[in-house]
Write a protein that holds these residues in place. Sequence first.
Motif, PDB file in Angstrom:
ATOM      1  N   SER A 322     -75.839   4.820  73.642  1.00 12.89           N
ATOM      2  CA  SER A 322     -74.914   5.943  73.462  1.00 12.89           C
ATOM      3  C   SER A 322     -74.478   6.100  72.018  1.00 12.89           C
ATOM      4  N   ALA A 323     -75.125   5.425  71.092  1.00 12.45           N
ATOM      5  CA  ALA A 323     -74.833   5.553  69.665  1.00 12.45           C
ATOM      6  C   ALA A 323     -75.930   6.406  69.026  1.00 12.45           C
ATOM      7  N   PRO A 324     -75.706   6.901  67.806  1.00 11.29           N
ATOM      8  CA  PRO A 324     -76.744   7.717  67.155  1.00 11.29           C
ATOM      9  C   PRO A 324     -77.910   6.874  66.638  1.00 11.29           C
ATOM     10  N   ILE A 325     -78.406   6.035  67.505  1.00 15.17           N
ATOM     11  CA  ILE A 325     -79.528   5.135  67.210  1.00 15.17           C
ATOM     12  C   ILE A 325     -80.534   5.337  68.330  1.00 15.17           C
ATOM     13  N   THR A 326     -81.806   5.483  67.974  1.00 11.45           N
ATOM     14  CA  THR A 326     -82.846   5.557  68.996  1.00 11.45           C
ATOM     15  C   THR A 326     -83.863   4.462  68.706  1.00 11.45           C
ATOM     16  N   SER A 327     -84.122   3.615  69.677  1.00 10.05           N
ATOM     17  CA  SER A 327     -85.107   2.557  69.477  1.00 10.05           C
ATOM     18  C   SER A 327     -86.241   2.706  70.472  1.00 10.05           C
ATOM     19  N   ILE A 328     -87.472   2.625  69.939  1.00  6.91           N
ATOM     20  CA  ILE A 328     -88.654   2.616  70.805  1.00  6.91           C
ATOM     21  C   ILE A 328     -88.854   1.175  71.256  1.00  6.91           C
ATOM     22  N   MET A 329     -88.984   0.971  72.551  1.00  5.93           N
ATOM     23  CA  MET A 329     -89.176  -0.383  73.072  1.00  5.93           C
ATOM     24  C   MET A 329     -90.665  -0.645  73.237  1.00  5.93           C
ATOM     25  N   VAL A 330     -91.118  -1.765  72.670  1.00  3.90           N
ATOM     26  CA  VAL A 330     -92.537  -2.124  72.737  1.00  3.90           C
ATOM     27  C   VAL A 330     -92.618  -3.588  73.164  1.00  3.90           C
ATOM     28  N   ARG A 331     -93.106  -3.836  74.357  1.00  6.94           N
ATOM     29  CA  ARG A 331     -93.102  -5.207  74.881  1.00  6.94           C
ATOM     30  C   ARG A 331     -94.030  -6.121  74.067  1.00  6.94           C
ATOM     31  N   ASP A 332     -95.232  -5.607  73.767  1.00 13.69           N
ATOM     32  CA  ASP A 332     -96.237  -6.444  73.109  1.00 13.69           C
ATOM     33  C   ASP A 332     -96.057  -6.410  71.586  1.00 13.69           C
ATOM     34  N   LEU A 333     -96.076  -7.596  70.989  1.00 15.41           N
ATOM     35  CA  LEU A 333     -95.834  -7.714  69.552  1.00 15.41           C
ATOM     36  C   LEU A 333     -96.914  -7.005  68.733  1.00 15.41           C
ATOM     37  N   ASP A 334     -98.173  -7.133  69.151  1.00 11.67           N
ATOM     38  CA  ASP A 334     -99.269  -6.471  68.437  1.00 11.67           C
ATOM     39  C   ASP A 334     -99.144  -4.949  68.535  1.00 11.67           C
ATOM     40  N   ASP A 335     -98.781  -4.469  69.715  1.00 10.16           N
ATOM     41  CA  ASP A 335     -98.584  -3.020  69.876  1.00 10.16           C
ATOM     42  C   ASP A 335     -97.478  -2.532  68.948  1.00 10.16           C
ATOM     43  N   CYS A 336     -96.435  -3.364  68.819  1.00 10.28           N
ATOM     44  CA  CYS A 336     -95.314  -2.998  67.952  1.00 10.28           C
ATOM     45  C   CYS A 336     -95.782  -2.898  66.496  1.00 10.28           C
ATOM     46  N   ALA A 337     -96.587  -3.863  66.065  1.00 11.74           N
ATOM     47  CA  ALA A 337     -97.099  -3.859  64.688  1.00 11.74           C
ATOM     48  C   ALA A 337     -97.997  -2.642  64.452  1.00 11.74           C
ATOM     49  N   ARG A 338     -98.856  -2.359  65.438  1.00  4.74           N
ATOM     50  CA  ARG A 338     -99.756  -1.197  65.300  1.00  4.74           C
ATOM     51  C   ARG A 338     -98.972   0.107  65.212  1.00  4.74           C
ATOM     52  N   LEU A 339     -97.982   0.233  66.079  1.00 10.90           N
ATOM     53  CA  LEU A 339     -97.180   1.467  66.089  1.00 10.90           C
ATOM     54  C   LEU A 339     -96.403   1.607  64.779  1.00 10.90           C
ATOM     55  N   ALA A 340     -95.827   0.502  64.317  1.00  6.99           N
ATOM     56  CA  ALA A 340     -95.068   0.549  63.064  1.00  6.99           C
ATOM     57  C   ALA A 340     -95.962   0.989  61.911  1.00  6.99           C
ATOM     58  N   LYS A 341     -97.207   0.513  61.930  1.00 10.21           N
ATOM     59  CA  LYS A 341     -98.143   0.894  60.855  1.00 10.21           C
ATOM     60  C   LYS A 341     -98.491   2.384  60.933  1.00 10.21           C
ATOM     61  N   MET A 342     -98.706   2.870  62.142  1.00 14.37           N
ATOM     62  CA  MET A 342     -99.035   4.308  62.293  1.00 14.37           C
ATOM     63  C   MET A 342     -97.884   5.182  61.789  1.00 14.37           C
ATOM     64  N   ILE A 343     -96.663   4.759  62.095  1.00 15.84           N
ATOM     65  CA  ILE A 343     -95.495   5.535  61.650  1.00 15.84           C
ATOM     66  C   ILE A 343     -95.415   5.514  60.127  1.00 15.84           C
ATOM     67  N   HIS A 344     -95.651   4.342  59.562  1.00 20.43           N
ATOM     68  CA  HIS A 344     -95.589   4.219  58.104  1.00 20.43           C
ATOM     69  C   HIS A 344     -96.673   5.064  57.443  1.00 20.43           C
ATOM     70  N   GLU A 345     -97.856   5.077  58.024  1.00 21.58           N
ATOM     71  CA  GLU A 345     -98.964   5.871  57.454  1.00 21.58           C
ATOM     72  C   GLU A 345     -98.670   7.372  57.529  1.00 21.58           C
ATOM     73  N   ALA A 346     -97.741   7.736  58.418  1.00 25.99           N
ATOM     74  CA  ALA A 346     -97.321   9.147  58.485  1.00 25.99           C
ATOM     75  C   ALA A 346     -96.135   9.413  57.551  1.00 25.99           C
ATOM     76  N   ASN A 347     -95.861   8.432  56.690  1.00 24.67           N
ATOM     77  CA  ASN A 347     -94.801   8.563  55.678  1.00 24.67           C
ATOM     78  C   ASN A 347     -93.404   8.718  56.282  1.00 24.67           C
ATOM     79  N   ILE A 348     -93.154   7.919  57.295  1.00 25.42           N
ATOM     80  CA  ILE A 348     -91.808   7.823  57.872  1.00 25.42           C
ATOM     81  C   ILE A 348     -91.380   6.362  57.794  1.00 25.42           C
ATOM     82  N   LEU A 349     -90.199   6.127  57.222  1.00 28.29           N
ATOM     83  CA  LEU A 349     -89.692   4.758  57.109  1.00 28.29           C
ATOM     84  C   LEU A 349     -88.794   4.455  58.305  1.00 28.29           C
ATOM     85  N   VAL A 350     -89.168   3.432  59.077  1.00 22.39           N
ATOM     86  CA  VAL A 350     -88.378   3.015  60.241  1.00 22.39           C
ATOM     87  C   VAL A 350     -88.167   1.506  60.152  1.00 22.39           C
ATOM     88  N   THR A 351     -87.417   0.938  61.104  1.00 18.49           N
ATOM     89  CA  THR A 351     -87.171  -0.495  61.091  1.00 18.49           C
ATOM     90  C   THR A 351     -87.730  -1.152  62.350  1.00 18.49           C
TER      91      THR A 351
END
Lengths: 395, 83
Positions: A322-351
């Motif tokens: 209920s806060a102005p925070i949105t988090s994508i939940m990714v169970r698998d660590l490798d999937d999380c790394a892959r997704l983070a890389k795709m987001i970064h390659e689209a020039n979006i900085l996330v955490t």
Amino acid sequence: MAREPFYTGLVVDKSLTQKYDFNPYYAHIESSLGDPIIIDGTAFINLAANNYLGLAADPRVARAIALAAGRYGASMCGTPIATGSMAILTRLEQRLATFAGVEAGIIFPSAYQANGAIFLSLAGPEDLIIIDHYAHASLIQGVRLAGCKIRPFLHNNMDHLRKVLSKTEMYRRVFVVTESVFSTEGSLAPCDEIIRLCTQFNAVPVIDDSHGIGVLGRSGRGVLEEKNVVNFEGIYTASLGKALANAGGFVGGRKAFIEYLKYSCPAFIYSTALPPPVLAGVEAVLDIIDAEFPALSEKMWRYKRMISQGLVASGFNVTDGSAPITSIMVRDLDDCARLAKMIHEANILVTPFVPPSVPVHENKIRLIAGANLSEGTVGRVLDVFQSIGRRMTAV
Amino acid sequence: MSLQDRVIRTIEKNLEGKERTTITPATDLRHDLGVDSFAMLIIINALEDEFSITIAEKDFIGIAHVADIVARLQQHYPDLKEP
């Protein structure tokens, strides 16, 4: 002792970043937190900073900082107790106390330092600290340093907290520690219920409002305003480096408690005060909040809703905080790394958050859209996630 | 109910989250259940309540699997009776 084995023993596990040839941490930012930001010469949309109200690069704040630098210089070159407390410091401490809804307050160099230090001055072996399982690392470190009995309670579970509180007669002091907003998922603590339980069992509530100050409440004053708490009998802490867009950590509470800390808390007594320009920056942000919070807040929440709804529509599993925070939940660590890389390659900085910052299998990629972004920027973000969602489904 | 079943039931009741694999003696606390140091403390406190004992945290250092908890309880609290 041979020094070489010491240094070769300092190993950081970078296997995941090597596997994907991508390290999302310590991005090399060359600009202010405007829209866009510049990372290694490339324009990025910033969804990583806790710049909720979008004031970190506001020219009015920058101007106030520059003016203060001209008037007060760079530093106090000493601790307030020893070398003097500047008027701007004591003025801001009282203003923040009034703003947040507590009687008095002091400012530490950082909220991490404040959370890490206050328990050492307040609790000992004969005391008990009850703490939310998902509390921030700074609070966990702080309560561990105190050397008292620690009993975590299940995240935001008031039945469990009540059960723990019902067995505390043997302790001298009992504290209940929580955050108002849990920053990796955006969940809100039921602070009104926690305060009520503390009153019932004679415990002292300790609330870290780092992600709530400047965000929650009708006029942005944080969790105590949000929950209509008056005459707060607990301890309040907050970061000045998130919605308040500067740096430092505020600790508030009753005057007697603050006076005690000023003469008993080594981390406060022996730390150089925040630079005056930073204090002026916080004052400027408070001025803007006082004048413009409804408009800023409306944008912040609208972007949050757009991003949450857009991510769900693109097939992502997101936290329902209920806060102005949105988090994508990714169970698998490798999937999380892959997704983070795709987001970064689209020039979006996330955490990305991975263990030990979050429990195993609860990896998250956090997005915070500041009020300084435009609706067009948020629209581009949603286009990117729609494309990534399609690619991930195809895989 | 056996000691092992009571331990498993206690763990089930003292974890966050809804989606979880079935807990067995072979379940790895950290990797399967995401139990960190604070979650372990919650479980220890719950075991104290369940068995009306006071557990020395040092007796539970190095726990990896559910079966380890059962073994440590049997080792340090041999008087625990099946109800």
